[in-house]
Design an enzyme around this catalytic site. Sequence first.
Site, short mmCIF file in Angstrom:
data_model
loop_
_atom_site.label_atom_id
_atom_site.label_comp_id
_atom_site.label_asym_id
_atom_site.label_seq_id
_atom_site.Cartn_x
_atom_site.Cartn_y
_atom_site.Cartn_z
N HIS A 4 4.71 26.40 -4.61
CA HIS A 4 4.60 25.04 -4.77
C HIS A 4 3.06 24.83 -5.35
O HIS A 4 2.35 25.57 -5.44
CB HIS A 4 5.08 24.12 -3.60
CG HIS A 4 5.13 22.58 -4.03
ND1 HIS A 4 5.56 22.39 -5.15
CD2 HIS A 4 4.70 21.50 -3.35
CE1 HIS A 4 5.63 20.94 -5.26
NE2 HIS A 4 4.92 20.45 -3.93
N ASP A 30 15.23 20.59 -3.81
CA ASP A 30 14.32 19.88 -4.82
C ASP A 30 14.87 19.53 -6.39
O ASP A 30 15.16 20.35 -6.78
CB ASP A 30 13.10 20.67 -4.84
CG ASP A 30 12.20 20.12 -5.64
OD1 ASP A 30 12.10 18.83 -5.98
OD2 ASP A 30 10.91 20.90 -5.86
N ASP A 50 0.76 -1.19 -0.10
CA ASP A 50 0.02 0.14 -0.07
C ASP A 50 0.90 1.20 0.02
O ASP A 50 0.50 2.28 -0.73
CB ASP A 50 -0.92 0.16 1.13
CG ASP A 50 -1.74 -1.23 1.22
OD1 ASP A 50 -2.49 -1.39 -0.06
OD2 ASP A 50 -2.09 -1.70 2.32
N HIS A 92 5.53 13.96 1.77
CA HIS A 92 6.39 14.80 3.09
C HIS A 92 5.54 14.45 3.98
O HIS A 92 6.28 14.63 5.40
CB HIS A 92 6.17 16.46 2.63
CG HIS A 92 7.28 16.32 1.26
ND1 HIS A 92 8.58 17.16 1.42
CD2 HIS A 92 6.89 16.18 0.11
CE1 HIS A 92 9.23 17.02 0.35
NE2 HIS A 92 7.95 16.61 -0.79
N HIS A 95 7.58 22.09 -9.33
CA HIS A 95 8.78 22.23 -9.24
C HIS A 95 9.72 22.96 -9.88
O HIS A 95 9.40 23.33 -11.20
CB HIS A 95 9.52 20.61 -9.14
CG HIS A 95 8.72 19.60 -8.32
ND1 HIS A 95 8.95 19.43 -6.98
CD2 HIS A 95 7.47 18.96 -8.62
CE1 HIS A 95 8.13 18.32 -6.47
NE2 HIS A 95 7.05 18.27 -7.41
#
Lengths: 561, 561
Positions: B150, B204, B59, B87, B377
């Site tokens: 974001h 990132d 899962d 996150h 991003h």
Amino acid sequence: MTHDGSKTPPALDPDTLRVIPLGGLGDVGRNMTCFELNGKILIVDCGVLFPEESQPGVDLILPGLDYLADRLDDVVALVLTHGHEDHIGGVPYLLRQRQDIPVYGSRLTLAFVEAKLREHRLRDAVLHTVAEGERVDVDEFGLEFFAVTHSIPDALAVVVRTSAGSVLHTGDFKMDQLPLDGRITDLRGFARAGAEGIDLVMADSTNAEVKGFTPLERDILPNLERVFAEATGKLVVACFASHVHRVQEILDLAARHGRKVCYVGRSMVRNMAVARDLGYLHVPGDILIELSQLNDYPDDRVVVVCTGSQGEPLAALSRIANRDHPVIGINPGDTVLFASSLIPGNENSVYRVVNGLTRLGARVVHRGNAFVHVSGHSASGELLYLYNIVQPGNVMPIHGEERHLVANAELAVATGVPRERAIVAHDGDVVDLRDGVAKPVGRVDASYIFVDGSTVGDVSESSLTDRRILGEEGFISIVAAVDLRKGEVVAGPDVSARGFLEAPTVFDDVTTKIAAALDAALAEGVDDEHRLQQVVRRTVGQWVSSTYRRRPMIVPVVIAV
Amino acid sequence: MTHDGSKTPPALDPDTLRVIPLGGLGDVGRNMTCFELNGKILIVDCGVLFPEESQPGVDLILPGLDYLADRLDDVVALVLTHGHEDHIGGVPYLLRQRQDIPVYGSRLTLAFVEAKLREHRLRDAVLHTVAEGERVDVDEFGLEFFAVTHSIPDALAVVVRTSAGSVLHTGDFKMDQLPLDGRITDLRGFARAGAEGIDLVMADSTNAEVKGFTPLERDILPNLERVFAEATGKLVVACFASHVHRVQEILDLAARHGRKVCYVGRSMVRNMAVARDLGYLHVPGDILIELSQLNDYPDDRVVVVCTGSQGEPLAALSRIANRDHPVIGINPGDTVLFASSLIPGNENSVYRVVNGLTRLGARVVHRGNAFVHVSGHSASGELLYLYNIVQPGNVMPIHGEERHLVANAELAVATGVPRERAIVAHDGDVVDLRDGVAKPVGRVDASYIFVDGSTVGDVSESSLTDRRILGEEGFISIVAAVDLRKGEVVAGPDVSARGFLEAPTVFDDVTTKIAAALDAALAEGVDDEHRLQQVVRRTVGQWVSSTYRRRPMIVPVVIAV
């Protein structure tokens, strides 16, 4: 424009040409179309579809060959448009049923087919080589062949002329106006055929959703050149084993940059030998070396041309990325070039290989970070040219998923084909062409036929459903022996599992429950194995669902001694 | 730049800041980093990774939480940069181990976390709301938060200042200079922090391979507007359940075009309620309707905003495409808009849904045929701005696959970061920062932890290997009962299979072989079940391989009575 014909098609009238797609209309793969007139059948292409993850364990998927099971003797010809697997891969499975079906195709196409038939030990096939410009009459069908440009040399389109009407089947094509070998799609021929009258166009839909035009193959040359110029160590190029033009570019660049070339991968070695023998590939001087010689040369003097551009786990490139190749290793400073498309669905496997190579220190150049590949299929702009120059009465898009077929039909409509004559058909739909009008009239079975190991058609959807459950959840197996006369459990229950949890104590609790449930059932007089198995299944099912919120397959075996 | 540190890291000196990524360096997902100084640990993010097909039945995948098993009491704070699952999805699994770890995050982030913790019945978490511009001291760590743009509102970057050096952790970010909510990435703050001295930037890497700049979110507005303007029937919009800005655009367009909006999908309904309550989403007038009211309105007066943009089989959109949704149907003339990215690996599922919707007659607009999505991003151009304005002493790319991390490191090097200070680390690598120099010093275990049903960490790689075999090949089970004293088979062998061939006669032949092999073994005096099982396994294995060229799992059970 779409339709829901689910009825059995009517008997075929003498003046009607029947068109039955048995594959490729709904998938990119397993292309095959039957044309029928006055009891005779012409087939165009017979390819395979490669399975996706929802068809686990399947090796290949064939078109709906079962439709022909009772009609094999009526088949007068199999025409192959080009040598890609999705157009010729099914040929051995068809010829296995009747080996003397006459096969028509270009020289390179038939050479690839012959190699394939040899592997299947089919040595008595009847192969007729044809070329662009040729006309051949086969029974009811007058065939004329046209050159088309594609990502393999020697591809053909075919016009099928009959007493009931004419059809242009494009095969796979694009319209690169400056192809490397100078062999352009014969638009002038299409124009003439259109002027003579084409009732139905069946055209490649693969890139119908793509705006504009497919770029020229030669436009990527400067980028390939730059990869060669910048490469300081070993250079590995992955591409399709049938992309003769792309390999030609690599050979020429290697010659210019003083590198030897080594083919790696069985199909690459075989196809490039065939292409060279037939004059489609021009190998400069003594540039080729064997894999066994590779390490005799410094890294910056070699190019490896290999298969595995789609991340296939067993292909050379994956093994190189996993440091699992017996000869070829990657060191920091080496370069790997993916000179190939990225077939949707292969992203995970491809990027797993890219990441592996990157981790070994390679610079990896792929279509995601450089312009090093162009498609072999017409984009929407080219399809508009096709429809405008041919001006067909009807169209029936082929070679694509639903979204591609619909987009292609919309392009035909935009050029003036009436909406009701732009037929979005699917595999198994029967479309009759009569008096210049094409119309769906029913359906036949064109289901997937799965090839798995040496079996063809024995794996069913329900086996695949079982595999999906097993693959997601594993199974729990429970074995007990009972003496039905005495009404007692004489051995077991033994509980074990695979693909589920592994701690040996996991089943202690449920083993006690099963034993109790069996004792209770036997005490109540239950005296057949089948019902006792149901008792076990229910007990284990409730336990696993409430304890673990999971649903593994439960396989109870109660054996009477 | 890369390295092979596989040794145990040394004891940590007092003046050294230790950085340990426990997830997200090698995958896009399960982001988590630990910072350690003087025995205290600060964690940034704790997300999940969604499994791919090579992890069947799993899962979720957690970061390497096991590393913290003996150190939970040393954790002084968990900082969450934003509310995406990759996150925050692992937070309940961490807090389950120690519920009073202080959690820091923005208002929206913590609201999403709270909803998640409620579902896991964790009601005693200690949540501290922070905002851009704020500074918080937690033990050895001085934290300062910065606004970043974001694809979810209220995202933060964090600077961690310690006696051993300063780190900028960007979280996920882009640099849209005209974002819809006006909240731009705080480059001016980054400039100041850089001037004060940043020893290490962790940024990132998701789009580090992408040339140029991520387009402005507002640039897609005209295209979304056009979809609304051209839609004549029902309009269904699929997007991520956390993309508040995208939903805001849809709400505004719906208001302008006189359509009511209906949220469909549990997470969409829940998140949009949270976002509205906190003021991040502005709902025009009485525009919202319930699913139960949907069919009270004409098709051209409604928009359905739903989950399932990645083709998830159980989500609303897949069910609609399969004509399996209890309320929402698609008719010719309806429009479906995928206002979302296409996460690599999901292509097959997404296009299956697109094809299903197309077949029902919908016009489907997606990023493949229209400009209706921009990424959340930073592309390479934006990362160059970041490195030039901060001028860090060292970088350590985060949030990406190997290829992304390497591309990101190359960007830093291009701006002047010395190559040996651009550290491509992987999950579990231990990097020490001391006297302004970051250096890999060893490795800890950061393996995948699989969540499957209600179990965490109990499914191992070997269970997954079994599942892959079962999913590809199925199994053959053989049960026999033997009387070891008499040396005879008293029941069976019973042979059955799942996910293999199904014809009942398939096993006739091999059943005889097994019986003979067991008789022979018993006659030779073999008297334990285990060895008899090996006899069965060998017999069946040889038969299936030579007859079918396949390798199903073979599960022999010999039971002694």
